[in-house]
Design a protein around this motif. Structure first.
Motif, PDB file in Angstrom:
ATOM      1  N   VAL A 151      16.451   8.190   6.977  1.00  0.00           N
ATOM      2  CA  VAL A 151      15.421   7.136   5.974  1.00  0.00           C
ATOM      3  C   VAL A 151      15.427   7.440   4.686  1.00  0.00           C
ATOM      4  O   VAL A 151      15.402   6.495   3.791  1.00  0.00           O
ATOM      5  CB  VAL A 151      13.952   7.572   6.653  1.00  0.00           C
ATOM      6  CG1 VAL A 151      13.079   6.840   5.730  1.00  0.00           C
ATOM      7  CG2 VAL A 151      13.798   6.971   8.235  1.00  0.00           C
ATOM      8  N   GLY A 152      15.660   8.746   4.242  1.00  0.00           N
ATOM      9  CA  GLY A 152      15.523   9.086   2.919  1.00  0.00           C
ATOM     10  C   GLY A 152      16.625   8.611   2.040  1.00  0.00           C
ATOM     11  O   GLY A 152      16.704   8.120   1.143  1.00  0.00           O
ATOM     12  N   GLN A 156      16.886   5.359  -0.452  1.00  0.00           N
ATOM     13  CA  GLN A 156      17.158   5.640  -1.921  1.00  0.00           C
ATOM     14  C   GLN A 156      17.265   4.681  -2.793  1.00  0.00           C
ATOM     15  O   GLN A 156      18.063   3.696  -2.549  1.00  0.00           O
ATOM     16  CB  GLN A 156      18.149   6.648  -1.813  1.00  0.00           C
ATOM     17  CG  GLN A 156      18.598   7.387  -3.332  1.00  0.00           C
ATOM     18  CD  GLN A 156      19.697   8.409  -3.159  1.00  0.00           C
ATOM     19  OE1 GLN A 156      20.381   8.471  -2.140  1.00  0.00           O
ATOM     20  NE2 GLN A 156      19.756   9.320  -3.912  1.00  0.00           N
ATOM     21  N   GLY A 157      16.565   4.714  -3.984  1.00  0.00           N
ATOM     22  CA  GLY A 157      16.861   3.531  -4.965  1.00  0.00           C
ATOM     23  C   GLY A 157      15.692   2.446  -4.795  1.00  0.00           C
ATOM     24  O   GLY A 157      15.471   1.734  -5.526  1.00  0.00           O
ATOM     25  N   ASP A 159      11.772   1.276  -4.835  1.00  0.00           N
ATOM     26  CA  ASP A 159      10.552   1.575  -5.015  1.00  0.00           C
ATOM     27  C   ASP A 159       9.428   1.266  -3.844  1.00  0.00           C
ATOM     28  O   ASP A 159       9.732   0.965  -3.005  1.00  0.00           O
ATOM     29  CB  ASP A 159      10.106   0.728  -6.271  1.00  0.00           C
ATOM     30  CG  ASP A 159      10.147  -0.820  -6.286  1.00  0.00           C
ATOM     31  OD1 ASP A 159       9.829  -1.118  -5.010  1.00  0.00           O
ATOM     32  OD2 ASP A 159      10.021  -1.492  -7.144  1.00  0.00           O
ATOM     33  N   ALA A 160       8.161   1.701  -4.185  1.00  0.00           N
ATOM     34  CA  ALA A 160       7.444   1.716  -3.012  1.00  0.00           C
ATOM     35  C   ALA A 160       7.156   0.185  -2.585  1.00  0.00           C
ATOM     36  O   ALA A 160       6.827   0.180  -1.524  1.00  0.00           O
ATOM     37  CB  ALA A 160       6.107   2.182  -3.483  1.00  0.00           C
ATOM     38  N   ALA A 161       7.053  -0.474  -3.398  1.00  0.00           N
ATOM     39  CA  ALA A 161       6.867  -2.150  -3.028  1.00  0.00           C
ATOM     40  C   ALA A 161       7.949  -2.591  -2.344  1.00  0.00           C
ATOM     41  O   ALA A 161       7.800  -3.175  -1.081  1.00  0.00           O
ATOM     42  CB  ALA A 161       6.601  -2.894  -4.208  1.00  0.00           C
ATOM     43  N   MET A 162       9.099  -2.230  -2.598  1.00  0.00           N
ATOM     44  CA  MET A 162      10.416  -2.781  -1.872  1.00  0.00           C
ATOM     45  C   MET A 162      10.369  -2.219  -0.251  1.00  0.00           C
ATOM     46  O   MET A 162      10.665  -2.884   0.483  1.00  0.00           O
ATOM     47  CB  MET A 162      11.516  -2.487  -2.555  1.00  0.00           C
ATOM     48  CG  MET A 162      12.792  -3.030  -1.870  1.00  0.00           C
ATOM     49  SD  MET A 162      14.280  -3.079  -2.903  1.00  0.00           S
ATOM     50  CE  MET A 162      15.563  -3.914  -2.000  1.00  0.00           C
ATOM     51  N   LEU A 163      10.130  -0.788  -0.389  1.00  0.00           N
ATOM     52  CA  LEU A 163      10.151  -0.125   0.871  1.00  0.00           C
ATOM     53  C   LEU A 163       8.961  -0.759   1.863  1.00  0.00           C
ATOM     54  O   LEU A 163       9.369  -0.846   2.820  1.00  0.00           O
ATOM     55  CB  LEU A 163       9.886   1.364   0.477  1.00  0.00           C
ATOM     56  CG  LEU A 163       9.761   2.245   2.045  1.00  0.00           C
ATOM     57  CD1 LEU A 163      11.130   2.304   2.568  1.00  0.00           C
ATOM     58  CD2 LEU A 163       9.391   3.713   1.438  1.00  0.00           C
ATOM     59  N   ASN A 164       7.901  -1.088   1.311  1.00  0.00           N
ATOM     60  CA  ASN A 164       6.679  -1.498   1.951  1.00  0.00           C
ATOM     61  C   ASN A 164       7.187  -2.884   2.594  1.00  0.00           C
ATOM     62  O   ASN A 164       6.847  -3.221   3.725  1.00  0.00           O
ATOM     63  CB  ASN A 164       5.572  -1.500   1.184  1.00  0.00           C
ATOM     64  CG  ASN A 164       4.192  -2.104   2.072  1.00  0.00           C
ATOM     65  OD1 ASN A 164       3.804  -1.403   3.197  1.00  0.00           O
ATOM     66  ND2 ASN A 164       3.813  -3.184   1.586  1.00  0.00           N
ATOM     67  N   ASP A 165       8.067  -3.729   1.683  1.00  0.00           N
ATOM     68  CA  ASP A 165       8.275  -5.016   2.208  1.00  0.00           C
ATOM     69  C   ASP A 165       9.372  -4.969   3.134  1.00  0.00           C
ATOM     70  O   ASP A 165       9.291  -5.781   4.225  1.00  0.00           O
ATOM     71  CB  ASP A 165       9.017  -5.841   1.055  1.00  0.00           C
ATOM     72  CG  ASP A 165       7.769  -6.251  -0.239  1.00  0.00           C
ATOM     73  OD1 ASP A 165       6.812  -6.219   0.174  1.00  0.00           O
ATOM     74  OD2 ASP A 165       8.358  -6.432  -1.400  1.00  0.00           O
ATOM     75  N   VAL A 166      10.235  -4.134   3.229  1.00  0.00           N
ATOM     76  CA  VAL A 166      11.436  -4.043   4.075  1.00  0.00           C
ATOM     77  C   VAL A 166      10.546  -3.528   5.506  1.00  0.00           C
ATOM     78  O   VAL A 166      10.837  -4.136   6.594  1.00  0.00           O
ATOM     79  CB  VAL A 166      12.231  -3.083   3.674  1.00  0.00           C
ATOM     80  CG1 VAL A 166      13.185  -2.450   5.027  1.00  0.00           C
ATOM     81  CG2 VAL A 166      13.017  -3.309   2.549  1.00  0.00           C
ATOM     82  N   LEU A 167       9.789  -2.345   5.480  1.00  0.00           N
ATOM     83  CA  LEU A 167       8.898  -1.924   6.748  1.00  0.00           C
ATOM     84  C   LEU A 167       8.104  -2.999   7.248  1.00  0.00           C
ATOM     85  O   LEU A 167       7.992  -2.965   8.454  1.00  0.00           O
ATOM     86  CB  LEU A 167       8.275  -0.620   6.287  1.00  0.00           C
ATOM     87  CG  LEU A 167       9.172   0.575   5.897  1.00  0.00           C
ATOM     88  CD1 LEU A 167       8.365   1.622   5.398  1.00  0.00           C
ATOM     89  CD2 LEU A 167      10.095   0.950   7.014  1.00  0.00           C
TER      90      LEU A 167
END
Length: 222
Positions: A151-152, A156-157, A159-167
């Motif tokens: 997951v890490g 990688q690369g 940001d919090a907003a993009m990670l939240n959008d994917v999840l």
């Protein structure tokens, strides 16, 4: 000492314990996680097979009886050290791990003090379940470390907003990050819960051993 298959399996389990630590000392992740998991699971399986084969083939020995609990304790203690340390020493794992280690030292001290009468502290069925739950909990936490690494690496690369959008599904999850993240959380909470269950069983069996030893610990009246 006769080199029967049950004794060989017990010796393997004994040396697999420091092998887990060496894997994390010498290899980069996730290779260390995978090798540690394989060594630990293989050793846990041999814990059942060596006793079963020794009884079935009538190859029980004093050497095996002596080394078997030592190998079990070495594997649990070293593996706990690894998973708790690499998890960042969270209180959720530190407390049950400390209780488990305290019980192991306490019961070992009781057996040493009792000497010839230590036979009254025979391994009970509940103690065997305790060991099984410990092994499963630690194996699940090793798996959690594998998922955490992937997951890490995959996030990688971001940001919090993009990670939240994917999840959350707002952005296409082409690399399977969602299922890996869910698996990471499931193994984290599942492994933690199992470790707490193991700690409870550890305290119960430790109290049982202490109650059995208590008559031998009383001071003699003049």
């Amino acid at each position: 000492m006769t080199w029967t298959l049950p004794n060989i399996l017990t010796v393997f389990r004994l040396f697999a314990a420091p092998g887990v630590a060496l894997a994390f000392a010498l290899l980069a992740r996730p290779y260390a996680d995978w090798l540690g998991l394989i060594l630990f699971v293989t050793a846990a399986v041999t814990d059942w097979f060596d006793g079963y084969l020794a009884r079935k083939w009538q190859q029980e020995s004093l050497f095996g009886a002596m080394l078997d609990p030592i190998a079990d304790k070495a594997m649990v203690v070293i593996a706990l050290f690894i998973v708790v340390g690499y998890a960042g020493m969270p209180l959720l794992l530190v407390l049950p791990a400390a209780l488990i280690l305290f019980r192991e030292v306490f019961v070992s001290g009781l057996r040493e003090f009792l000497g010839d009468t230590a036979g009254l502290l025979k391994v009970t069925r509940l103690a065997k379940w305790k060991t099984t739950v410990q092994m499963v909990a630690i194996a699940v936490l090793f798996v959690q470390g594998v998922f955490e690494h992937y997951v890490g690496m995959q996030s990688q690369g971001m940001d919090a907003a993009m990670l939240n959008d994917v999840l959350s599904g707002r952005v296409a999850d082409d690399g399977g990050l969602i299922w890996k993240y869910k698996a990471m959380l499931a193994t984290w909470y599942g492994g933690s819960a199992l470790l707490w269950l193991a700690a409870v069983l550890t305290l119960v069996t430790g109290a049982d051993y202490f109650a059995k030893a208590l008559p031998y610990l009383r001071e003699e009246k003049p």
